[in-house]
Design a protein around this motif. Structure first.
Motif: not given
Length: 656
Positions: A191-192, A208-209, A220-225
């Motif tokens: 999730e990010t 986003k998930k 991309n923000g602060n999550g790894t996807i």
């Protein structure tokens, strides 16, 4: 024909040096001038220098004429090529007859006219090239939005970096926090938040998930996807946007300038008059030499000295005035199209609004806590976050000298907000209304004013399960936006707002500005399609924007106007740039276009009007009553019309 300004400059100065001895050693249309010299062998020097002038200085025009004739659209280059070729060919014939064959009847040459025409035409085109800012490469800058490499999952589960052009559909890539997404795809895991401003134009993070779609080139923000690739190369979304820009730019370059239209008419008129004079004078005199002389005189007099300077001088003056008023004109036909504008389409974010989130209002719903105390807790929750909403909260607290409340166990709530624990152990959240609805937390929708609810993002402070405050954030409307819209209506222009933002925000902003027509939730291809729809209905469309998502519509519009503070991609796709990022400058651009059109028309009449009178007289239309335009008179009229267009261009000002 695209000619490099540096090459034109070099040719101009070389030809200027070569032309000086030609002007000193040869007569002007058969008339000896007081400053002219003559000595044994001087005609050979003139012939040699003129040959270099014709080949070196005339090359751009001869090449351009070939291209125009291949396209079956003779224009300025063909008219110039006709003049210099006729002058050179007949002058070399005269040189051979006078100096080699020693003909008893002196044949008049046109070396003087050849030299002046080539130098003046090179000067005019160089002035125009300098006046127009060099076009940047919008497509190259769009391509640079994608990262050079991508981390691709291998068969054993490990990840290996590969070049972006080696990505294939179906592969899985890992995107770490802060990285750009390398290709279109669907999130498999993680999730990010993602900044999709290149798609929507709105600089805000989108939650986003798993199973959410992402676009290559977005941030991309602060999550790894983990993302499964669904589109690469030409099938990717960014590539499709680039194709829209490329197609629109290619079609726009086919637009024809007014000067070329006038030059085409003069070309046909000169050819018809010249051939008619050849036939008529041969029938009347049975002397082919006399008939040829009349035809050549017509072709040489038709040389567009004044016409070649009429447009470049006005363009240079209008470009200078525009620059002083914060208007950079990048493409030569921008002002020609702008004067006929009917519809002005404007992006919202960054064009009509400031393009940056600001706190509009903060309130406390707890009688025992002030709004500043509520802001301190909000700033504590958002400390360390790079989200635009978080940055505007912490910036306001810093400006007001409010120290952020200490928060423990800070964490993000994907798609909703942030949470943490106060010093006394109380759980606190800063979330959106959707989260409150999902968690069945009661709140008063009227906690903030109606305007904030309509056009701004509202977040609620929840302490120990109860709403204790609220904050409204949004993109402020530029102070001059209302004046710009009002001015457009006064000039008979129809303002239209196009935005990637949602319907409620778009509606509120449009109502505030007095814009009756607006479209919301648009992607880049939607904006470009809407521009085409208006154009198909016969409207000349001006598009004003600042973002990557505006590039296709800027390129497609009859006049693309980029906000100076916008992206390089937007600027490179536009025909004009508003340096001050002020929407009122659209009105100044329109007024400048009107003034320029008036001066252009006047100069075309002065430049072409000379030919309208001179060509028939040179052909001998009034010879039966004893009126024939002598070469000397023709030269004087030619010089006079050139001076007039130069002086007239210098009087250009903005109408309003």
């Amino acid at each position: 024909m695209m000619m490099h300004a540096g090459d034109l400059k070099r040719r101009f100065f070389v030809c200027l040096v070569l032309a000086v001895p030609v002007l000193l050693l040869s007569p002007m249309m058969g008339i000896e001038l007081p400053f002219q010299l003559s000595f044994p062998g001087s005609p050979w020097i003139v012939a040699a220098l003129s040959t270099v002038l014709y080949g070196f200085g005339g090359k751009p025009f001869l090449t351009g004429a070939v291209q125009e004739l291949k396209a079956r659209r003779p224009a300025m280059m063909t008219l110039i090529a006709l003049g210099i070729t006729t002058a050179y060919a007949y002058s070399m014939y005269a040189f051979v007859a006078n100096e080699i064959l020693r003909s008893p009847d002196h044949v008049m040459d046109f070396f003087w006219e050849l030299a002046t025409l080539i130098v003046i035409m090179l000067l005019g085109h160089w002035i125009e090239m300098r006046a127009t800012a060099s076009a940047g490469d919008a497509l190259q800058k769009m391509a640079e939005l994608l990262p050079a490499k991508a981390s691709v999952r291998q068969a054993d589960g490990s990840f290996e970096e590969v070049d972006i052009d080696q990505l294939e559909t179906g592969q899985t890539v890992m995107v770490k926090p802060g990285e750009k997404i390398p290709a279109d795809g669907v999130i498999e895991q993680g999730e990010t938040t993602v900044n999709e401003s290149l798609v929507t134009g709105e600089a805000r993070a989108i939650a986003k998930k798993a199973d959410s779609k992402v676009v290559g080139g977005s941030q991309n923000g602060n999550g790894t996807i983990l993302v499964q690739v669904t589109g690469t190369g030409e099938s990717g979304y960014l590539a499709q946007v680039m194709q829209l820009v490329s197609t629109a730019q290619g079609e726009k370059t086919k637009a024809e300038s007014l000067a070329d239209k006038v030059a085409r008419l003069l070309f046909y008129a000169a050819v018809a008059a010249g051939l008619a004079s050849l036939v008529a004078w041969y029938i009347a005199t049975r002397n082919f030499g006399t008939a040829i002389t009349f035809m050549v005189t017509v072709f040489v007099i038709a040389c567009p000295h004044a016409l070649g300077l009429a447009i470049p001088l006005v363009k240079a003056r209008s470009t200078s005035i525009g620059a002083k008023n914060g208007l950079l004109l990048r493409h030569r036909q921008a002002l020609e199209a702008m004067r006929n504008a009917a519809v002005v389409m404007m992006d919202k974010t960054g064009t009509l609004t400031e393009g940056a989130f600001k706190v509009i209002d903060v309130v406390s719903a707890d009688p025992g806590r002030t709004s500043d105390e509520a802001l301190a807790i909000m700033a504590g929750l958002e400390a360390g976050s790079s989200h635009p909403l978080a940055e505007s909260i912490t910036a306001l607290a810093s400006t007001k000298g409010i120290e952020a409340a200490p928060i423990a166990n800070g964490h993000a709530i994907p798609g909703a907000g942030v949470g943490g624990t106060l010093a006394d152990g109380t759980e606190t959240l800063l979330v959106n209304a959707r989260y409150l609805d999902e968690q069945s937390i009661a709140y008063d929708p009227a906690l903030l004013n109606d305007a904030a609810k309509g056009s701004y993002t509202v977040s609620y402070l929840v302490i120990d399960g109860k709403v204790s405050g609220a904050i409204a954030q949004g993109d402020e409307i530029k102070g001059s936006a209302r004046e710009a819209v009002r001015g457009m209506k006064e000039r008979g222009l129809v303002p239209v707002m196009l935005t990637g933002d949602n319907e409620s925000v778009a509606s509120a902003v449009a109502a505030d500005l007095g814009i009756e027509t607006y479209r919301a939730s648009l992607r880049p291809e939607d904006k470009e399609r809407i521009v085409r729809e208006y154009q198909r209905n016969g409207n000349v469309v001006v598009m004003v924007g600042d973002g990557i998502n505006d590039a296709p519509s800027l390129a497609r519009a009859d006049v693309g106007v980029a906000i100076g503070a916008g992206t390089d991609v937007a600027v490179d796709s536009a025909d004009a740039v508003l340096v001050r990022s002020d929407p009122v400058d659209v009105l100044r651009l329109y007024d400048l276009a009107k003034s320029t059109a008036r001066k252009t028309t006047q100069n075309l009449w002065w430049g072409a009007g000379y030919n309208i009178v001179a060509i028939p007289l040179a052909a001998g239309v009034l010879a039966p009553i004893g009126i024939v335009l002598s070469p000397a008179v023709g030269a004087v009229l030619m010089s006079l019309s050139t001076v007039i267009v130069a002086v007239n261009a210098l009087t250009l000002t903005i109408d309003r």
